[in-house]
Design an enzyme around this catalytic site. Structure first.
Site, mmCIF file in Angstrom:
data_model
loop_
_atom_site.group_PDB
_atom_site.id
_atom_site.type_symbol
_atom_site.label_atom_id
_atom_site.label_comp_id
_atom_site.label_asym_id
_atom_site.label_seq_id
_atom_site.Cartn_x
_atom_site.Cartn_y
_atom_site.Cartn_z
ATOM 1 N N SER A 11 -10.472 14.698 -5.042
ATOM 2 C CA SER A 11 -9.401 14.015 -4.311
ATOM 3 C C SER A 11 -8.462 13.257 -5.250
ATOM 4 C CB SER A 11 -9.996 13.078 -3.263
ATOM 5 O OG SER A 11 -10.837 12.126 -3.870
ATOM 6 N N ALA A 14 -4.170 16.736 -7.408
ATOM 7 C CA ALA A 14 -4.195 18.173 -7.066
ATOM 8 C C ALA A 14 -4.935 18.392 -5.755
ATOM 9 C CB ALA A 14 -4.857 18.960 -8.198
ATOM 10 N N GLN A 45 -1.174 6.006 -16.073
ATOM 11 C CA GLN A 45 -0.309 4.855 -16.364
ATOM 12 C C GLN A 45 1.167 5.203 -16.461
ATOM 13 O OE1 GLN A 45 -1.626 2.720 -19.849
ATOM 14 N NE2 GLN A 45 -3.508 2.008 -18.897
ATOM 15 N N GLY A 46 1.505 5.991 -17.510
ATOM 16 C CA GLY A 46 2.901 6.119 -17.949
ATOM 17 C C GLY A 46 3.850 6.600 -16.882
ATOM 18 N N GLY A 47 3.497 7.704 -16.189
ATOM 19 C CA GLY A 47 4.385 8.196 -15.156
ATOM 20 C C GLY A 47 4.291 9.677 -14.911
ATOM 21 N N ASP A 204 -17.382 18.951 -14.341
ATOM 22 C CA ASP A 204 -18.186 19.677 -13.341
ATOM 23 C C ASP A 204 -17.538 20.998 -12.923
ATOM 24 O OD1 ASP A 204 -19.578 17.309 -13.488
ATOM 25 O OD2 ASP A 204 -19.322 16.762 -11.392
ATOM 26 N N HIS A 225 -5.563 11.046 -27.036
ATOM 27 C CA HIS A 225 -4.442 10.118 -26.860
ATOM 28 C C HIS A 225 -4.399 9.204 -28.079
ATOM 29 C CE1 HIS A 225 -1.724 7.135 -25.209
ATOM 30 N NE2 HIS A 225 -1.497 7.934 -24.183
ATOM 31 N N ARG A 274 2.157 14.104 -29.244
ATOM 32 C CA ARG A 274 0.931 13.314 -29.145
ATOM 33 C C ARG A 274 -0.127 13.726 -30.172
ATOM 34 N NH1 ARG A 274 -1.093 12.433 -23.080
ATOM 35 N NH2 ARG A 274 0.681 11.036 -23.025
ATOM 36 N N HIS A 334 -8.663 12.553 -24.204
ATOM 37 C CA HIS A 334 -7.830 12.139 -23.069
ATOM 38 C C HIS A 334 -7.637 13.221 -22.008
ATOM 39 C CE1 HIS A 334 -4.706 9.982 -20.946
ATOM 40 N NE2 HIS A 334 -3.789 10.896 -21.227
ATOM 41 N N SER A 374 1.059 16.084 -16.574
ATOM 42 C CA SER A 374 -0.184 16.427 -15.891
ATOM 43 C C SER A 374 -0.142 16.080 -14.409
ATOM 44 C CB SER A 374 -1.341 15.699 -16.564
ATOM 45 O OG SER A 374 -2.486 15.857 -15.798
ATOM 46 N N LEU A 375 0.368 14.903 -14.096
ATOM 47 C CA LEU A 375 0.514 14.559 -12.685
ATOM 48 C C LEU A 375 1.425 15.581 -12.012
ATOM 49 C CD1 LEU A 375 0.876 10.651 -12.916
ATOM 50 C CD2 LEU A 375 -1.088 11.922 -12.041
HETATM 51 P P1 FAD Z 1 -8.607 13.754 -10.871
HETATM 52 O O1 FAD Z 1 -7.527 12.842 -10.457
HETATM 53 O O2 FAD Z 1 -9.384 13.403 -12.077
HETATM 54 O O3 FAD Z 1 -9.615 13.886 -9.648
HETATM 55 C C1 FAD Z 1 -10.822 14.620 -9.779
HETATM 56 C C2 FAD Z 1 -11.560 14.557 -8.457
HETATM 57 O O4 FAD Z 1 -12.643 15.477 -8.474
HETATM 58 C C3 FAD Z 1 -12.175 13.204 -8.148
HETATM 59 O O5 FAD Z 1 -11.969 12.937 -6.768
HETATM 60 C C4 FAD Z 1 -13.658 13.413 -8.406
HETATM 61 O O6 FAD Z 1 -14.489 12.566 -7.618
HETATM 62 C C5 FAD Z 1 -13.813 14.851 -7.970
HETATM 63 N N1 FAD Z 1 -14.976 15.568 -8.523
HETATM 64 C C6 FAD Z 1 -15.248 15.871 -9.813
HETATM 65 N N2 FAD Z 1 -16.399 16.560 -9.899
HETATM 66 C C7 FAD Z 1 -16.869 16.697 -8.635
HETATM 67 C C8 FAD Z 1 -18.021 17.295 -8.071
HETATM 68 N N3 FAD Z 1 -18.949 17.916 -8.822
HETATM 69 N N4 FAD Z 1 -18.210 17.230 -6.736
HETATM 70 C C9 FAD Z 1 -17.307 16.600 -5.940
HETATM 71 N N5 FAD Z 1 -16.184 16.014 -6.433
HETATM 72 C C10 FAD Z 1 -15.971 16.068 -7.753
HETATM 73 N N6 FAD Z 1 -1.001 12.164 -16.640
HETATM 74 C C11 FAD Z 1 0.310 12.035 -16.396
HETATM 75 O O7 FAD Z 1 0.983 13.021 -16.069
HETATM 76 N N7 FAD Z 1 0.900 10.814 -16.501
HETATM 77 C C12 FAD Z 1 0.221 9.690 -16.841
HETATM 78 O O8 FAD Z 1 0.793 8.612 -16.890
HETATM 79 C C13 FAD Z 1 -1.152 9.808 -17.126
HETATM 80 N N8 FAD Z 1 -1.873 8.727 -17.502
HETATM 81 C C14 FAD Z 1 -3.226 8.855 -17.654
HETATM 82 C C15 FAD Z 1 -3.980 7.726 -17.947
HETATM 83 C C16 FAD Z 1 -5.349 7.812 -18.040
HETATM 84 C C17 FAD Z 1 -6.167 6.580 -18.341
HETATM 85 C C18 FAD Z 1 -5.990 9.066 -17.848
HETATM 86 C C19 FAD Z 1 -7.484 9.198 -17.932
HETATM 87 C C20 FAD Z 1 -5.239 10.198 -17.591
HETATM 88 C C21 FAD Z 1 -3.858 10.098 -17.489
HETATM 89 N N9 FAD Z 1 -3.077 11.217 -17.199
HETATM 90 C C22 FAD Z 1 -1.745 11.085 -16.984
HETATM 91 C C23 FAD Z 1 -3.706 12.504 -16.910
HETATM 92 C C24 FAD Z 1 -3.781 12.667 -15.380
HETATM 93 O O9 FAD Z 1 -4.048 11.420 -14.793
HETATM 94 C C25 FAD Z 1 -4.862 13.650 -14.954
HETATM 95 O O10 FAD Z 1 -4.809 14.819 -15.714
HETATM 96 C C26 FAD Z 1 -4.652 14.010 -13.493
HETATM 97 O O11 FAD Z 1 -4.599 12.845 -12.699
HETATM 98 C C27 FAD Z 1 -5.783 14.913 -13.010
HETATM 99 O O12 FAD Z 1 -5.652 15.059 -11.625
HETATM 100 P P2 FAD Z 1 -6.681 15.977 -10.863
HETATM 101 O O13 FAD Z 1 -6.275 15.966 -9.439
HETATM 102 O O14 FAD Z 1 -6.780 17.281 -11.537
HETATM 103 O O15 FAD Z 1 -8.110 15.259 -11.073
HETATM 104 C C1 SIN Z 2 0.189 7.542 -21.000
HETATM 105 O O1 SIN Z 2 0.624 6.787 -20.128
HETATM 106 O O2 SIN Z 2 0.332 7.367 -22.210
HETATM 107 C C2 SIN Z 2 -0.540 8.752 -20.569
HETATM 108 C C3 SIN Z 2 0.456 9.722 -20.130
HETATM 109 C C4 SIN Z 2 -0.122 11.084 -20.037
HETATM 110 O O3 SIN Z 2 -1.307 11.300 -20.315
HETATM 111 O O4 SIN Z 2 0.644 11.985 -19.703
#
Ligand code: FAD
Ligand code: SIN
Length: 520
Positions: A11, A14, A45-47, A204, A225, A274, A334, A374-375
């Site tokens: 959740s 994506a 954080q960043g955006g 996972d 990072h 980066r 990261h 990534s977001l």
């Molecule tokens: P996530 O948001 O990580 O969600 C994963 C979900 O899967 C969670 O709900 C978790 O509980 C669930 N899950 C995992 N394994 C299982 C399982 N086995 N069974 C059930 N549920 C499971 N990107 C940007 O573009 N801009 C930014 O500013 C930025 N800042 C960041 C700062 C930090 C500190 C970090 C760590 C990352 C940052 N990123 C940023 C990267 C970005 O946040 C992530 O790549 C992105 O949010 C991933 O989204 P996602 O939906 O793929 O997964």
């Molecule tokens: C950050 O805010 O520096 C992280 C941004 C990202 O991972 O894209």
């Protein structure tokens, strides 16, 4: 056995995006192992990058993304990202996401390797606002069934097709079936001792898909990072991210001798890609023998407490004022560029199985992801998976099947916690920012030994996670050992140059299933 049309696992951005769209066309179950919305999205954080400013264009965003990806981006995947991104962000704003504005106009910040200011942000807590928006809308619409604090431990397979998943819930394994299963489980940064990721980022989804026989791609490419808070003598748990946006707004890096050094490594200095900044910091740390370099935000012409409230508060809690003090920083794992191989509609190599967000690899980030893409990836491709599935008339529910749960052999460790720490240390040591053939070979041998020593899995989430971490770590080490060149985030001391003649290509890994002997 519960049956629905669609299961979304995860959740974050994506999973929330895909589940909401899918719920318009079928019964949708959203499973997450933590609370709803807990994950990397929540702490971003960043955006979010999108070419929405008048003098920007998807063409410029495309060029920056391709350049950062070091020759391994898929052009079509990037084109879709940058062209559909602005539309999806506008929809997010219509749903209620409140991005920072100046004089009523959206404010765009700058981050490394972006040719211009194109990052929409909400202070330094952009992910929290996006997660809040999507979570609130999803809950108020009430169409998605939510199952939180439930861990998916295996995919349910029937004749080579994914027909559901097995979920560990309150100590019991329960089966859920669906016509399509979408992996949105995020990344795997926790396999490294130093990382920015939330505790649940244990790879996972990659391990589940691999065990089921899905193709993985680019497993050697994990991004480090450049700047995490690194208090001298601090534990790995005391690390936290310091957003790249601070360098976008003018912060500079100084080594332990107080000197700026980035212009010695790259003409764009602190705004170099980066991977370059992370490696340069690492080299400076090695050269000076210090455990950190220093981030100097003193010249940023902004109200720092207002613009970067999270970092301001976290540093203040450590006794540092970001407007006056230098902040100790060092790189940490990261973001996973590799993962479950998909096409541009999220289809994996297994029928019925889809993947989106950080768990997926469709070549959109190549060998090195551009900041804040990534977001956007999770938003654009989470939506695309859902709309492609809803377009496909064949995706109506298959009749529920009686599929038995077969626990994966060689599962977890008896001494789970110790092995997790040993794995994190070994990965940091041998598969970190600077790698060598010798170190990677030792790592592969070590992780293979640990896998053989495993005992059958107990029904506890931590053991399942550790098993997944070990699997992902081993695949990463093998892929990194095989790639005898340096490219993007993958740096080999013994092969320091990029080798386009032999390595302008992806590595794809598929599990080989042993055929049971029929006896004679
Ligand atoms: P996530 O948001 O990580 O969600 C994963 C979900 O899967 C969670 O709900 C978790 O509980 C669930 N899950 C995992 N394994 C299982 C399982 N086995 N069974 C059930 N549920 C499971 N990107 C940007 O573009 N801009 C930014 O500013 C930025 N800042 C960041 C700062 C930090 C500190 C970090 C760590 C990352 C940052 N990123 C940023 C990267 C970005 O946040 C992530 O790549 C992105 O949010 C991933 O989204 P996602 O939906 O793929 O997964
Ligand atoms: C950050 O805010 O520096 C992280 C941004 C990202 O991972 O894209």
């Amino acid at each position: 056995m519960t049956s629905v049309d669609f299961i979304v696992i995860g959740s974050g951005i994506a999973g929330l995006t895909a589940a909401r769209e899918l719920s318009h066309g079928g019964e949708t179950l959203l499973i997450s192992k933590g609370a709803l919305g807990e994950g990397a999205t929540q702490v971003a954080q960043g955006g979010i990058a999108a070419a929405m400013r008048k003098d920007d264009s998807p063409t410029f965003h495309y060029a920056d993304t391709i350049r950062a990806g070091a020759g391994l981006c898929d052009p079509e995947a990037v084109r879709i990202l940058v062209e559909e991104g602005p539309l999806r962000v506008r929809e997010l704003i219509e749903l209620g996401a409140i991005f920072d504005r100046v004089d009523g106009e959206l404010d765009f910040t700058r981050e490394a390797a972006h040719g211009q200011r194109r990052i929409l942000h909400v202070g330094d807590a952009t992910g929290r606002e996006i997660g809040r928006t999507l979570g609130t809308v999803l809950q108020s619409e009430g169409k998605v069934k939510l199952l939180s604090h439930a861990m998916v431990v295996d995919l349910m397979m029937d004749n080579g097709r994914c027909v559901g998943c097995w979920v560990l819930q309150d100590g019991e394994i329960l089966g859920y079936q669906a016509s399509a299963v979408i992996l949105a489980t995020g990344g795997c940064g926790q396999i490294f001792r130093y990382n920015t990721n939330p505790k649940g980022a244990t790879g996972d989804g990659i391990a589940l898909a691999y065990r089921a026989g899905a193709a993985l791609q680019d497993m050697e490419f994990i991004q480090f990072h450049p700047t995490t808070f690194a208090k001298p003598g601090g534990t790995p748990d005391s690390r936290f991210l310091i957003t790249e946006a601070v360098r976008g707004e003018g912060a500079v890096l100084r080594n332990d001798e107080g000197q700026r050094f980035m212009s010695r490594y790259h003409p764009d200095a602190e705004l170099a890609p980066r991977d370059v900044v992370a490696r340069s910091i690492f080299q400076e740390m090695q050269r000076t023998g210090a455990g950190q370099v220093w981030l100097d935000m003193r010249e940023i012409p902004l109200d720092l407490a207002a613009r970067f409230p999270t970092i301001y508060a976290k540093c203040k809690a450590e006794g540092l004022d970001i407007g006056k003090d230098l902040i100790p920083v060092a790189p940490a794992a990261h973001y996973m560029m590799g993962g479950v191989k998909t096409d541009v509609c999220g289809q994996t190599s297994i029928p019925g199985l889809y993947a989106g967000g950080e768990v997926a690899c469709l070549g959109v980030h190549g060998a090195n992801r551009l900041a804040s893409n990534s977001l956007l990836d999770g938003l654009v491709y989470g939506y695309r998976i859902a709309s492609a599935l809803l377009r496909n008339a064949q995706m109506k529910l298959h009749p529920p099947r009686n599929v038995p749960f077969v626990p994966f052999a060689n599962s977890a460790f008896s001494t789970n916690a110790e092995l997790r720490l040993a794995l994190q240390d070994a990965m940091w040591e041998w598969a970190g920012i600077s790698r060598s053939g010798e170190g990677l070979a030792r790592l592969v041998a070590q992780l293979s030994d640990w896998q053989v020593l495993c005992e059958p899995r107990g029904a506890d989430p931590e053991s399942c996670e550790t098993q997944n971490m070990l699997q992902v770590g081993l695949l990463m080490a093998q892929a990194a050992l095989a790639r005898t060149e340096s490219r993007g985030s993958h740096y080999r001391e013994d092969f320091p140059l990029r080798d386009d003649e032999h390595w302008s290509r992806h590595q794809v890994i598929v599990r080989v299933f042993s055929v049971p002997s029929t006896g004679s």
